[in-house]
Design a protein around this motif. Structure first.
Motif, mmCIF file in Angstrom:
data_model
loop_
_atom_site.group_PDB
_atom_site.id
_atom_site.type_symbol
_atom_site.label_atom_id
_atom_site.label_comp_id
_atom_site.label_asym_id
_atom_site.label_seq_id
_atom_site.Cartn_x
_atom_site.Cartn_y
_atom_site.Cartn_z
ATOM 1 N N ARG A 21 24.758 -47.616 21.046
ATOM 2 C CA ARG A 21 25.602 -48.733 21.457
ATOM 3 C C ARG A 21 26.030 -49.528 20.223
ATOM 4 O O ARG A 21 25.186 -50.031 19.486
ATOM 5 C CB ARG A 21 24.873 -49.650 22.435
ATOM 6 C CG ARG A 21 24.667 -49.064 23.794
ATOM 7 C CD ARG A 21 24.199 -50.122 24.774
ATOM 8 N NE ARG A 21 22.967 -50.770 24.330
ATOM 9 C CZ ARG A 21 22.441 -51.843 24.905
ATOM 10 N NH1 ARG A 21 23.052 -52.403 25.930
ATOM 11 N NH2 ARG A 21 21.310 -52.359 24.467
ATOM 12 N N ARG A 22 27.339 -49.624 20.031
ATOM 13 C CA ARG A 22 27.854 -50.355 18.884
ATOM 14 C C ARG A 22 28.728 -51.518 19.347
ATOM 15 O O ARG A 22 29.301 -51.484 20.432
ATOM 16 C CB ARG A 22 28.658 -49.434 17.960
ATOM 17 C CG ARG A 22 27.809 -48.307 17.377
ATOM 18 C CD ARG A 22 28.521 -47.576 16.255
ATOM 19 N NE ARG A 22 27.691 -46.507 15.729
ATOM 20 C CZ ARG A 22 26.748 -46.682 14.805
ATOM 21 N NH1 ARG A 22 26.549 -47.900 14.309
ATOM 22 N NH2 ARG A 22 26.039 -45.668 14.371
ATOM 23 N N VAL A 23 28.801 -52.529 18.503
ATOM 24 C CA VAL A 23 29.584 -53.730 18.806
ATOM 25 C C VAL A 23 31.049 -53.441 18.513
ATOM 26 O O VAL A 23 31.415 -53.105 17.379
ATOM 27 C CB VAL A 23 29.092 -54.929 17.980
ATOM 28 C CG1 VAL A 23 29.918 -56.165 18.308
ATOM 29 C CG2 VAL A 23 27.621 -55.199 18.256
ATOM 30 N N VAL A 24 31.875 -53.552 19.534
ATOM 31 C CA VAL A 24 33.317 -53.369 19.373
ATOM 32 C C VAL A 24 33.988 -54.695 19.009
ATOM 33 O O VAL A 24 34.909 -54.736 18.201
ATOM 34 C CB VAL A 24 33.931 -52.793 20.662
ATOM 35 C CG1 VAL A 24 35.441 -52.645 20.522
ATOM 36 C CG2 VAL A 24 33.299 -51.453 21.003
ATOM 37 N N PHE A 25 33.505 -55.774 19.604
ATOM 38 C CA PHE A 25 34.083 -57.096 19.346
ATOM 39 C C PHE A 25 32.988 -58.140 19.494
ATOM 40 O O PHE A 25 32.099 -58.024 20.348
ATOM 41 C CB PHE A 25 35.221 -57.400 20.326
ATOM 42 C CG PHE A 25 35.726 -58.819 20.232
ATOM 43 C CD1 PHE A 25 36.646 -59.181 19.264
ATOM 44 C CD2 PHE A 25 35.260 -59.790 21.101
ATOM 45 C CE1 PHE A 25 37.088 -60.485 19.172
ATOM 46 C CE2 PHE A 25 35.701 -61.098 21.017
ATOM 47 C CZ PHE A 25 36.630 -61.442 20.039
ATOM 48 N N ALA A 26 33.041 -59.160 18.656
ATOM 49 C CA ALA A 26 32.097 -60.285 18.742
ATOM 50 C C ALA A 26 32.809 -61.537 18.242
ATOM 51 O O ALA A 26 33.474 -61.504 17.207
ATOM 52 C CB ALA A 26 30.843 -60.015 17.924
ATOM 53 N N ASN A 27 32.673 -62.630 18.978
ATOM 54 C CA ASN A 27 33.311 -63.871 18.538
ATOM 55 C C ASN A 27 32.378 -64.633 17.589
ATOM 56 O O ASN A 27 31.268 -64.184 17.275
ATOM 57 C CB ASN A 27 33.727 -64.730 19.736
ATOM 58 C CG ASN A 27 32.537 -65.230 20.529
ATOM 59 O OD1 ASN A 27 31.410 -64.796 20.336
ATOM 60 N ND2 ASN A 27 32.783 -66.158 21.430
ATOM 61 N N VAL A 28 32.833 -65.798 17.142
ATOM 62 C CA VAL A 28 32.094 -66.570 16.140
ATOM 63 C C VAL A 28 30.717 -66.968 16.670
ATOM 64 O O VAL A 28 29.709 -66.893 15.946
ATOM 65 C CB VAL A 28 32.910 -67.811 15.730
ATOM 66 C CG1 VAL A 28 32.099 -68.694 14.792
ATOM 67 C CG2 VAL A 28 34.217 -67.390 15.062
ATOM 68 N N ALA A 29 30.649 -67.396 17.932
ATOM 69 C CA ALA A 29 29.363 -67.818 18.500
ATOM 70 C C ALA A 29 28.363 -66.669 18.521
ATOM 71 O O ALA A 29 27.174 -66.861 18.248
ATOM 72 C CB ALA A 29 29.578 -68.367 19.916
#
Length: 445
Positions: free
Chosen positions: A142-150
């Motif tokens: 499982r990989r991070v595709v998108f992450a916001n600043v928080a």
């Protein structure tokens, strides 16, 4: 008009060649006696001229078609900053005009889409809710595709998360957060502060699954509720003061009225209704006593008086008071707890489980030994909790029941935290709710 049309252009280029093709055989026939030879020679001379004329007549149109093909490729690549001009009122002119209108529409749509994307990205990046979009690759990671600043601040110290192995990121996360993310469904959990274990941060976890470009994705939303809970607690305490005042007035007013009536009847020597009056006064007084005792128990919870208990024996005693299925490990577990307080906490949870709409056999308790912890899970197969209820479930005096006090879960949480433990809630897959209690594993010495 005919000179500016497509047919007119072709005719202008072909007329000289046609004249040559018609006149040349007549001329050669005068010079040559063999008609077949004259016709063959004229064909050999006229045919290249006709082909050259046709090629020159079609050259502008070939250029136009190449330009149209190039523009279509540019549209496919997302480029719209160009135009094609064809000064002719014929069919090709109409085609070029329609093509230009299509380019204008695509350009406007692209600009509008870019503005919406910028607005959406600004909103997502600046929201206080931590947002993570995960996808599994061909290797199953499982990989991070998108992450916001928080999300970056919460899990990676503000550094970029895209492309990171999500399971490796969780290795540095608090235990409570790892357990909440490992479970399926939404949940509510608390994380103790490193610098002050008495202070904690309460989070609400929501997750959604969907398919994007044929791949399964998971969206995680982690919302910090600590400040909101505190604001709601202040508002709730104000509401509680009004509720207590209302309850006191409802009980004291009839008691005062009945006491006055009893006094008047005694003065007149009429004792036939005194028993009824005193019975009503006693009923109202006991109701008020129970009401005040319930609130006082929550407001002044005493420190736990720890005693050694064996979980198997102790929980079997609890089963004699209320029905539930029990799942225990094979080895006999022992801990030091306050039996009376923890019994009250578990009875509250089991009572809620039975009132959730779950079948009797669906109410269960599971005991698990973890490293340094004992985990108790009270589970049911009722309707579970929606997001709004799940977020407010631990707020004192919050209740969805018509006659509920809203003290059960709040009191249970106070008891668990007084033992140095943690309480969390999450909806179960397949329906129902799970309330998990983690207590320090401090077996008797």
């Amino acid at each position: 008009m005919i000179r500016r049309s497509l047919a007119g252009r072709l005719l202008l280029w072909l007329l000289p060649s046609m004249a040559v093709a018609i006149g040349l055989p007549l001329l050669l026939h005068r010079w040559l006696s063999d008609e077949r030879l004259a016709f063959l020679l004229s064909a050999l001379i006229a045919l290249p001229l006709v082909m050259l004329a046709v090629r020159r007549a079609l050259a502008p149109m070939n250029s136009l078609f190449r330009a149209l093909s190039g523009s279509v490729n540019s549209y496919r690549d997302g480029e719209y900053n160009f135009g094609i001009h064809w000064d002719s009122p014929d069919e090709l002119g109409a085609l070029v005009a329609s093509h230009g209108e299509l380019g204008d529409v695509l350009r406007e749509q692209r600009q509008s889409l870019v503005q919406r994307e910028l607005l959406l990205d600004t909103m997502v990046q600046n929201t206080p809710v931590a947002m993570l979009l995960l996808a599994s690759g061909g290797d199953g990671v499982r990989r991070v595709v998108f992450a916001n600043v928080a999300a970056r601040k919460l899990l990676h110290g503000g550094w970029k998360l895209e492309g990171q192995n999500f399971d490796m990121l969780l290795e540095n996360a608090p235990l409570e957060m790892r357990e909440a993310l490992a479970r399926g469904g939404d949940s509510l959990f608390a994380v103790a502060q490193e610098d002050n274990e008495e202070e904690e941060q309460v989070y609400h976890l929501a997750r959604r699954h969907f398919r994007l470009n044929g791949r399964r994705h998971e969206l995680l939303l982690l919302r910090l509720l600590t400040s909101e809970l505190r604001r709601q607690e202040v508002m709730t305490w104000k509401k509680v003061i009004r509720v207590i005042s209302h309850e006191l007035n409802n009980s004291l007013a009839p008691i005062a009225s009945l006491a006055h009536s009893g006094n008047e009847l005694t003065r007149r020597g009429r004792h036939d209704r005194l028993e009824e009056i005193f019975s009503t006064i006693e009923e109202r007084a006991r109701h008020l006593e129970g009401f005040i005792r319930g609130y006082a128990r929550f407001a002044k919870l005493p420190q736990p008086q720890l005693q050694t208990i064996h979980w198997n024996t102790w929980l079997e005693g609890l089963r004699r008071q209320i029905t539930f299925q029990l799942e225990m490990p094979d080895d006999d577990l022992s801990s030091r707890i306050d039996p009376a307080q923890l019994e009250q906490a578990l009875l509250n949870l089991l009572k809620n489980a039975h009132e959730s709409g779950s079948a009797m056999e669906g109410v269960a308790m599971k005991v698990t030994r973890l490293p340094d912890w004992i985990r108790l899970e009270v589970m049911d197969r009722g309707s579970g909790m929606n997001d709004a209820v799940l977020q407010n479930a631990l707020v004192p005096f919050y209740s969805t029941k018509r006659n509920g006090t809203g003290l059960g879960l709040a009191l249970t949480r106070e008891i668990v935290e007084a033992h140095g433990g943690r309480l969390s809630l999450h909806n179960r897959e397949g329906g129902g709710l799970c309330v998990a209690i983690q207590l320090p594993d401090n077996p008797a010495i």
